[in-house]
Motif scaffolding. Sequence first.
Motif, PDB file in Angstrom:
ATOM      1  N   VAL A 139       0.833  -1.205   0.000  1.00  0.00           N
ATOM      2  CA  VAL A 139       0.000   0.000   0.000  1.00  0.00           C
ATOM      3  C   VAL A 139       0.868   1.255   0.000  1.00  0.00           C
ATOM      4  N   VAL A 140       1.930   1.229   0.823  1.00  0.00           N
ATOM      5  CA  VAL A 140       2.819   2.398   0.895  1.00  0.00           C
ATOM      6  C   VAL A 140       3.486   2.660  -0.445  1.00  0.00           C
ATOM      7  N   LEU A 141       4.035   1.620  -1.057  1.00  0.00           N
ATOM      8  CA  LEU A 141       4.718   1.794  -2.336  1.00  0.00           C
ATOM      9  C   LEU A 141       3.746   2.187  -3.448  1.00  0.00           C
ATOM     10  N   TRP A 142       2.531   1.660  -3.406  1.00  0.00           N
ATOM     11  CA  TRP A 142       1.547   2.023  -4.422  1.00  0.00           C
ATOM     12  C   TRP A 142       1.172   3.503  -4.316  1.00  0.00           C
ATOM     13  N   ASN A 143       0.984   3.987  -3.086  1.00  0.00           N
ATOM     14  CA  ASN A 143       0.644   5.401  -2.905  1.00  0.00           C
ATOM     15  C   ASN A 143       1.755   6.319  -3.406  1.00  0.00           C
ATOM     16  N   ILE A 144       3.000   5.855  -3.306  1.00  0.00           N
ATOM     17  CA  ILE A 144       4.110   6.670  -3.811  1.00  0.00           C
ATOM     18  C   ILE A 144       4.224   6.572  -5.325  1.00  0.00           C
ATOM     19  N   SER A 145       4.116   5.358  -5.849  1.00  0.00           N
ATOM     20  CA  SER A 145       4.351   5.151  -7.282  1.00  0.00           C
ATOM     21  C   SER A 145       3.207   5.663  -8.149  1.00  0.00           C
ATOM     22  N   LYS A 146       1.978   5.686  -7.646  1.00  0.00           N
ATOM     23  CA  LYS A 146       0.857   6.103  -8.481  1.00  0.00           C
ATOM     24  C   LYS A 146       0.957   7.576  -8.875  1.00  0.00           C
ATOM     25  N   ASN A 147       1.692   8.366  -8.068  1.00  0.00           N
ATOM     26  CA  ASN A 147       1.903   9.768  -8.416  1.00  0.00           C
ATOM     27  C   ASN A 147       3.105   9.969  -9.327  1.00  0.00           C
ATOM     28  N   VAL A 148       3.943   8.931  -9.433  1.00  0.00           N
ATOM     29  CA  VAL A 148       5.150   9.041 -10.240  1.00  0.00           C
ATOM     30  C   VAL A 148       4.951   8.479 -11.640  1.00  0.00           C
ATOM     31  N   ILE A 149       4.130   7.435 -11.736  1.00  0.00           N
ATOM     32  CA  ILE A 149       3.948   6.735 -13.021  1.00  0.00           C
ATOM     33  C   ILE A 149       3.549   7.695 -14.137  1.00  0.00           C
ATOM     34  N   PRO A 150       2.606   8.639 -13.938  1.00  0.00           N
ATOM     35  CA  PRO A 150       2.244   9.538 -15.061  1.00  0.00           C
ATOM     36  C   PRO A 150       3.398  10.398 -15.557  1.00  0.00           C
ATOM     37  N   SER A 151       4.402  10.660 -14.724  1.00  0.00           N
ATOM     38  CA  SER A 151       5.506  11.524 -15.138  1.00  0.00           C
ATOM     39  C   SER A 151       6.681  10.756 -15.721  1.00  0.00           C
ATOM     40  N   VAL A 152       6.588   9.418 -15.789  1.00  0.00           N
ATOM     41  CA  VAL A 152       7.694   8.624 -16.330  1.00  0.00           C
ATOM     42  C   VAL A 152       7.985   8.972 -17.796  1.00  0.00           C
ATOM     43  N   PRO A 153       6.974   9.120 -18.674  1.00  0.00           N
ATOM     44  CA  PRO A 153       7.298   9.462 -20.071  1.00  0.00           C
ATOM     45  C   PRO A 153       8.090  10.754 -20.201  1.00  0.00           C
ATOM     46  N   ARG A 154       7.886  11.711 -19.306  1.00  0.00           N
ATOM     47  CA  ARG A 154       8.597  12.977 -19.402  1.00  0.00           C
ATOM     48  C   ARG A 154      10.072  12.851 -19.017  1.00  0.00           C
ATOM     49  N   MET A 155      10.409  11.728 -18.350  1.00  0.00           N
ATOM     50  CA  MET A 155      11.800  11.520 -17.954  1.00  0.00           C
ATOM     51  C   MET A 155      12.676  11.038 -19.107  1.00  0.00           C
ATOM     52  N   VAL A 156      12.038  10.552 -20.161  1.00  0.00           N
ATOM     53  CA  VAL A 156      12.793  10.051 -21.308  1.00  0.00           C
ATOM     54  C   VAL A 156      13.526  11.212 -21.961  1.00  0.00           C
ATOM     55  N   GLY A 157      14.818  11.047 -22.162  1.00  0.00           N
ATOM     56  CA  GLY A 157      15.607  12.076 -22.803  1.00  0.00           C
ATOM     57  C   GLY A 157      16.201  13.097 -21.862  1.00  0.00           C
ATOM     58  N   LEU A 158      15.969  12.958 -20.556  1.00  0.00           N
ATOM     59  CA  LEU A 158      16.563  13.897 -19.615  1.00  0.00           C
ATOM     60  C   LEU A 158      18.071  13.670 -19.491  1.00  0.00           C
ATOM     61  N   GLU A 159      18.765  14.721 -19.134  1.00  0.00           N
ATOM     62  CA  GLU A 159      20.191  14.604 -18.869  1.00  0.00           C
ATOM     63  C   GLU A 159      20.411  13.749 -17.618  1.00  0.00           C
ATOM     64  N   PRO A 160      21.604  13.118 -17.499  1.00  0.00           N
ATOM     65  CA  PRO A 160      21.859  12.239 -16.346  1.00  0.00           C
ATOM     66  C   PRO A 160      21.700  12.953 -15.002  1.00  0.00           C
ATOM     67  N   ALA A 161      22.151  14.205 -14.913  1.00  0.00           N
ATOM     68  CA  ALA A 161      22.098  14.897 -13.612  1.00  0.00           C
ATOM     69  C   ALA A 161      20.674  15.107 -13.116  1.00  0.00           C
TER      70      ALA A 161
END
Length: 358
Positions: free
Chosen positions: A156-178
């Motif tokens: 439950v704890v991990l799901w509550n954290i990840s459900k807010n992150v999953i929608p922003s994963v596509p925007r992470m593609v192509g980001l610089e390493p830093a």
Amino acid sequence: MSDSDDKTEAPSSQRLQKAREDGQIVMSREAMNFVALLGGFAGIFMVLPYLVTDFIHVMQVLMANAGTLPMTQGGLLHSTDHAIAAGLKLAVPMAASVAALCLGGGFLQTGFLIHPESLLPKFERISPLAGFKRIAGGGTLPDTFKALAKFTIFAVVLWNISKNVIPSVPRMVGLEPAPLLKIISDLGFKAASAMILAQLVIAGFDIFWMRFRHISKLKMSREDLKDEYKNTEGDPHVKGRQKALRAKAARQRMMAAVKTATVVVTNPTHYAVALVYERGGGGAPRIVAKGMDDVAARIRDIAQDNRIPLVTNPPLARALFTLPLESEIPAEHFKVVAAIIAYVWKLKRPASRSAPLR
């Protein structure tokens, strides 16, 4: 009724101490897991950032010079030694922080108890038959329930954290390493903090449960308490007999002291108090014997047999009876007692020695 049904009394302090000496102590694994997680968290987010730079530098140098390294045993060993040393510098402080916290948590739970016998191998620990009996007897059901509850809480704890992150994963593609590394670090910090807090709650419930089960296993029956009392304090019947013998000896000494009394003050039948006064002694009259009813009658008989004067004064007899043996009479009774003793001395003159005062 079974033995477990008979054991309804809380364990005594002696039983708890005996269990502790035998190594039966409360040790929560979930509390140790919490300490381990906390140590790992401290190592990764507090110690690792200061050490990872040197590790990356060493690895970069080794990778950059990989093509120039001599392919001999000495050259390979030299490079391997550098890589191992860099890895140890990175891993040892983190492992040490976890080990130190786990060691401290274990000592806090056990009260700094070291029981070497618990480290010795026991057949029942490795016996398949003993393990099957524990499973069949239901001893593992609470542990299974705790494991399922722990898995559910973490999920439950991990799901509550990840459900807010999953929608922003596509925007992470192509980001610089830093910036990507910063996002991952922030997410890891948040997830680790939530897991540690969840584990803290689980550890709190587990400590409560382990203590409850520990006390339940050590419960005693009323017969156990009686046997323990007999072993530690002595048999009550024997102690009662000894007390009676001591009281009898004290009474015999008191009756013997009546023979030395100067006067016996009576109620006249319910109380009797024997007083001694030594002429020229400098002290007040002293109580050497006292008693009620049968004991008072015995004091009067001894006084008569030894020609000790008996003086009837109910208020004075009752007042003196409340004082302890071998104590001197208080000042408020000096006048009355002095008059009685003066009268007794007058009776003890040769002309008046024919009969005791009644």
